[in-house]
Design an enzyme around this catalytic site. Structure first.
Site, PDB file in Angstrom:
ATOM      1  N   SER A  46      -6.061   1.382  -5.715  1.00  0.00           N
ATOM      2  CA  SER A  46      -4.938   0.289  -6.251  1.00  0.00           C
ATOM      3  C   SER A  46      -4.837  -0.510  -7.950  1.00  0.00           C
ATOM      4  O   SER A  46      -6.293  -0.503  -8.693  1.00  0.00           O
ATOM      5  CB  SER A  46      -4.035  -0.654  -5.916  1.00  0.00           C
ATOM      6  OG  SER A  46      -2.782  -0.855  -6.360  1.00  0.00           O
ATOM      7  N   ASP A 104       3.855   7.625  -4.707  1.00  0.00           N
ATOM      8  CA  ASP A 104       3.325   6.242  -4.325  1.00  0.00           C
ATOM      9  C   ASP A 104       4.455   5.811  -5.428  1.00  0.00           C
ATOM     10  O   ASP A 104       5.347   6.250  -6.557  1.00  0.00           O
ATOM     11  CB  ASP A 104       1.878   6.419  -5.163  1.00  0.00           C
ATOM     12  CG  ASP A 104       1.341   4.420  -5.190  1.00  0.00           C
ATOM     13  OD1 ASP A 104       2.172   3.888  -4.973  1.00  0.00           O
ATOM     14  OD2 ASP A 104       0.654   4.468  -5.468  1.00  0.00           O
ATOM     15  N   HIS A 131       1.892   4.561  -1.621  1.00  0.00           N
ATOM     16  CA  HIS A 131       0.998   3.205  -2.498  1.00  0.00           C
ATOM     17  C   HIS A 131      -0.652   3.124  -0.225  1.00  0.00           C
ATOM     18  O   HIS A 131       0.183   2.057  -0.218  1.00  0.00           O
ATOM     19  CB  HIS A 131       1.438   2.180  -2.595  1.00  0.00           C
ATOM     20  CG  HIS A 131       0.845   1.513  -3.285  1.00  0.00           C
ATOM     21  ND1 HIS A 131      -0.035   2.197  -4.595  1.00  0.00           N
ATOM     22  CD2 HIS A 131      -0.436   0.509  -3.890  1.00  0.00           C
ATOM     23  CE1 HIS A 131      -0.772   1.498  -5.239  1.00  0.00           C
ATOM     24  NE2 HIS A 131      -0.654  -0.184  -4.332  1.00  0.00           N
TER      25      HIS A 131
END
Length: 251
Positions: free
Chosen positions: A143, A197, A229
């Site tokens: 991320s 995601d 995610h």
């Protein structure tokens, strides 16, 4: 934006414990010691927004191949900073993020990204000074940590073993690519992204490889259907194989 929620960490820890116990109980008698052909290697893992380095340490337990016996792992924690997308709340954050979900067109805070890049470069420099070949240095991140991984690898002046981006995005404008050195362009990138995601949209990940291609940077992109995610075991197994194929021996 966390990579491994508290609950997930607990599950991972139990799984790893079972795996390690199985290996210890079923390991054959050791063979005579032979010279170790594997050189020292270094894997730096950069966590996501609001997470911490120690919470991600169980990841290394999956990398059980002999090629990793001389690998040093590092899981640093980001400093606490106010984050715009969370209404200025202070939390562990490598750089500022202006909006969630992150899209291909999201604003980019290059100033804070470059400051974070300097910190990562200091970690890399320290490891290389300790004797690790730059070709055996791998930067990985999830991320926000994945976005920082990309920027750190591209702006590092030397060729590294590789950079692995998980559910990340390009945190700078295309003009930044003008600063990428010829040696840095030789560092390969592995980019993994879940197609489900909703935090860092899949489209944000998809825009990365074409941009890197125009700059002459090799990028292997892997899409994972149904993955949100988070990081899957399949992604980590692929990362293990990817790093193994690039490790340099001591000979």
């Amino acid at each position: 934006m966390k990579s491994l929620p508290a609950k997930s960490v607990a599950v991972f820890a139990v799984t790893f414990g079972i795996t390690i116990s199985f290996v210890l109980l079923h390991h054959p008698n050791p063979s005579p010691v032979k010279p170790d052909p594997m050189a020292r290697s270094f894997v730096l893992w950069l966590h996501g927004l609001g997470d911490s380095g120690p919470a991600n340490e169980p990841i290394k337990s999956l990398f059980t191949s002999p090629e990793f016996r001389n690998t040093k792992w590092s899981f640093p924690s980001a400093p606490s900073n106010p984050v715009t997308c969370n209404y200025g709340a202070v939390m562990p954050s490598w750089f500022d993020i202006h909006e969630i979900p992150v899209t291909a067109e999201s604003p980019k805070d290059e100033g804070s990204v470059l400051k974070a890049v300097q910190d990562v470069h200091s970690m890399i420099d320290k490891e290389i000074a300790a004797g690790t070949n730059p070709n055996n240095v791998f930067i990985c991140g999830f991320s926000q940590g994945g976005a920082l991984t990309l920027a750190s690898v591209l702006l590092y002046p030397k060729t590294l073993g590789g950079g692995a981006v998980f559910s990340g995005w390009v945190p700078f404008n295309s003009s930044m690519l003008e600063r990428v050195t010829a040696d840095a362009r030789k560092t390969p990138i592995l980019w993994s992204h879940g197609m489900a995601d909703r935090t860092v949209l899949f489209e944000a990940g998809q825009t990365g490889p074409p941009l890197l291609g125009k700059a002459g940077v090799s990028c292997e992109f892997k899409a994972y259907p149904g993955l949100g995610h988070s990081i899957s075991n399949e992604e980590l197994r692929n990362l293990e194989s990817w790093i193994k194929s690039r490790l340099q021996s001591s000979s």
